[in-house]
Design an enzyme around this catalytic site. Structure first.
Site, PDB file in Angstrom:
ATOM      1  N   GLU A   1       5.081  11.182  -1.945  1.00 17.52           N
ATOM      2  CA  GLU A   1       5.950  10.317  -1.115  1.00 17.52           C
ATOM      3  C   GLU A   1       6.838   9.438  -1.999  1.00 17.52           C
ATOM      4  OE1 GLU A   1       4.057   8.084   2.084  1.00 17.52           O
ATOM      5  OE2 GLU A   1       2.714   9.749   2.521  1.00 17.52           O
TER       6      GLU A   1
ATOM      7  N   GLU B   1       0.895  -1.168   0.000  1.00 15.45           N
ATOM      8  CA  GLU B   1       0.000   0.000   0.000  1.00 15.45           C
ATOM      9  C   GLU B   1       0.923   1.205   0.000  1.00 15.45           C
ATOM     10  OE1 GLU B   1      -1.210   3.022   0.531  1.00 15.45           O
ATOM     11  OE2 GLU B   1      -2.107   2.757   2.519  1.00 15.45           O
TER      12      GLU B   1
HETATM   13  C1  LIG Z   1       1.170   3.719   3.624  1.00 19.39           C
HETATM   14  S1  LIG Z   1       1.985   2.781   4.860  1.00 19.39           S
HETATM   15  C2  LIG Z   1       1.192   1.207   4.760  1.00 19.39           C
HETATM   16  C3  LIG Z   1       1.337   0.358   5.997  1.00 19.39           C
HETATM   17  C4  LIG Z   1       0.648  -0.988   5.949  1.00 19.39           C
HETATM   18  N1  LIG Z   1       1.032  -1.759   4.801  1.00 19.39           N
HETATM   19  C5  LIG Z   1      -0.846  -0.841   5.969  1.00 19.39           C
HETATM   20  O1  LIG Z   1      -1.465  -1.132   4.940  1.00 19.39           O
HETATM   21  O2  LIG Z   1      -1.407  -0.425   6.981  1.00 19.39           O
HETATM   22  C6  LIG Z   1       3.545   2.535   4.084  1.00 19.39           C
HETATM   23  C7  LIG Z   1       4.597   1.884   4.963  1.00 19.39           C
HETATM   24  O3  LIG Z   1       5.723   1.581   4.140  1.00 19.39           O
HETATM   25  C8  LIG Z   1       6.926   1.857   4.834  1.00 19.39           C
HETATM   26  N2  LIG Z   1       7.938   2.121   3.806  1.00 19.39           N
HETATM   27  C9  LIG Z   1       7.960   3.150   2.911  1.00 19.39           C
HETATM   28  N3  LIG Z   1       9.027   3.066   2.104  1.00 19.39           N
HETATM   29  C10 LIG Z   1       9.698   1.950   2.485  1.00 19.39           C
HETATM   30  C11 LIG Z   1      10.890   1.331   2.024  1.00 19.39           C
HETATM   31  N4  LIG Z   1      11.598   1.856   1.019  1.00 19.39           N
HETATM   32  N5  LIG Z   1      11.303   0.206   2.643  1.00 19.39           N
HETATM   33  C12 LIG Z   1      10.597  -0.329   3.686  1.00 19.39           C
HETATM   34  N6  LIG Z   1       9.471   0.226   4.179  1.00 19.39           N
HETATM   35  C13 LIG Z   1       9.017   1.342   3.576  1.00 19.39           C
HETATM   36  C14 LIG Z   1       6.581   3.062   5.698  1.00 19.39           C
HETATM   37  O4  LIG Z   1       7.457   3.179   6.797  1.00 19.39           O
HETATM   38  C15 LIG Z   1       5.136   2.763   6.092  1.00 19.39           C
HETATM   39  O5  LIG Z   1       5.061   2.062   7.307  1.00 19.39           O
END
Ligand SMILES: C[S@@+](CC[C@H](N)C(=O)[O-])C[C@H]1O[C@@H](n2cnc3c(N)ncnc32)[C@H](O)[C@@H]1O
Length: 373
Positions: A198, A189
């Site tokens: 982002e 997501e």
């Molecule tokens: C929009 S949230 C979605 C969280 C979860 N999947 C949900 O559906 O509730 C995006 C998540 O991706 C993580 N994230 C973003 N870029 C990332 C990366 N390059 N590597 C690992 N995690 C990442 C962020 O820290 C965040 O917790």
């Protein structure tokens, strides 16, 4: 003029072009998005004296932005992952029912086909999608990848749910990830305001290229940016009177467009195919639109939102859609409003034709500018 020194004796500072600029006359200097210019004089608010490859001229200050200190700074990762390390954002996402329920339904609809498959949940946050996989289907393994400190709590949640035999949490940035092997499905997501804000999608594409098996499934499989033109609800207009200039100059996030304020049928303007799109394609994305006005009124601006589409793992299985538009149940993204400088009266049957351009910021890699023409 001495190189590297401005007219007031200060060092010239480096700026980057945010958009292409075409000079009108000899006094101005043309440049392209991403060009690095030395700015020698910033005494005017609007026009600066700058240099590019030995050529000098006036450039519009609003087209330039100062360069980031280094690559890490450009991604603002400390702030970004710092925010995702707190529960506040995750609670907002989890309680967004249409969002979370769509992912649950995708896993449920594909539960038979997911048996024995290896899944990567990229940016797993609290691990909600990984847990749906483990509880609703029988995958061989789920790799739950999360860079923020939320991963520490996610490990505990996985254990409390009795899913540690299937779900492994990797506290790692996707870019540095080492997995035991390739995956059959990559679910994430990653969508932000106006779809791309982002630019987490870049991390998803890099992970796809490294870790998804040939012919593997991406969820979402595609995503669309949709636009339409609308009137501004009577409830908002009175609030506009004082700070009108400020209001018009920036997009309004979290705008809730009411169906009765829509002047035309929405149109998809940009589509990302998550299997074929490349990271380099994200720099500039363009789309065209042609709206026929269906209701006379005052046209105040454009509203955009996105939808994400999830193909079935089974050949004829139903696909699912998460739609964040005004005709669907409201999500935490709501919609984004772009105001015209001045409203235009439109009549039923009129056409509004134009284009939209999403330009990724060459310095601040999580940001973009959106231009309607
Ligand atoms: C929009 S949230 C979605 C969280 C979860 N999947 C949900 O559906 O509730 C995006 C998540 O991706 C993580 N994230 C973003 N870029 C990332 C990366 N390059 N590597 C690992 N995690 C990442 C962020 O820290 C965040 O917790």
């Amino acid at each position: 003029m001495i190189e590297n020194e401005s007219s007031d004796g200060h060092e010239a500072e480096e700026y980057v072009g945010l958009a292409d600029f075409v000079a009108e006359g000899d006094e101005q200097l043309s440049f392209s998005v991403g060009d690095k210019l030395k700015v020698h004089d910033r005494s005017s608010d609007v026009w600066w004296w700058a240099e590019l490859q030995g050529h000098f001229g006036y450039v519009p200050s609003s087209y330039l932005q100062q360069t980031a200190e280094d690559e890490e700074d450009a991604w603002q990762d400390d702030e970004y992952f710092g925010n995702y390390g707190t529960l506040r954002l995750h609670l907002e996402m989890l309680s967004d029912k249409p969002r979370t329920e769509t992912y649950r339904q995708v896993i449920l609809n594909n539960s038979v086909a997911l048996r024995g498959k290896v899944v990567m949940d990229l940016g797993c946050g609290t691990g909600v999608i990984s847990l749906f996989c483990a509880r609703l289907a029988h995958p061989e393994a789920v790799y739950a990848v999360e860079a923020s400190s939320m991963a520490e709590h996610t490990k505990e949640l996985v254990r409390q749910n009795g899913c540690e035999g299937v779900v492994t949490v990797f506290q790692e940035r996707a870019e540095n990830l080492i997995l035991p092997g390739k995956v059959d499905v990559l679910v994430s997501e990653w969508m932000g305001n106006c779809l791309l804000f982002e630019y987490m999608v870049e991390s998803v594409l890099l992970a796809r290229d490294r870790w998804l098996k040939e012919g593997g499934m991406m969820w979402p499989s595609s995503a669309c940016l949709t636009a339409l033109n609308g009137v501004l609800g009577e409830t908002i207009w009175p609030r506009l009177q004082l700070p009108t200039k400020e209001f018009l100059s920036k997009p309004k996030f979290s705008h809730h467009l009411l169906p009765e304020d829509c002047l035309s049928t929405p149109a998809d303007v940009i589509t990302l195919d998550m299997v074929t799109i490349q990271v380099s394609d994200l720099e500039t994305l363009k789309g065209e639109f042609s709206f026929t006005v269906e209701k006379s009124g005052i046209f105040h601006g454009f509203t955009v939102w996105f939808s994400a589409h999830f193909q079935s793992l089974e050949e004829d299985g139903p696909s699912l859609e998460l739609n964040t538009g005004p005709y669907s149940e409201i999500t935490h993204w709501k919609q984004t409003l772009f105001m015209l400088d001045a409203p235009v009266t439109v009549e039923e049957g009129d056409s509004i034709v134009g284009s939209i351009r999403l330009q990724r910021n060459p310095i601040w890699r999580r940001h973009l500018s959106i231009t309607f023409s």
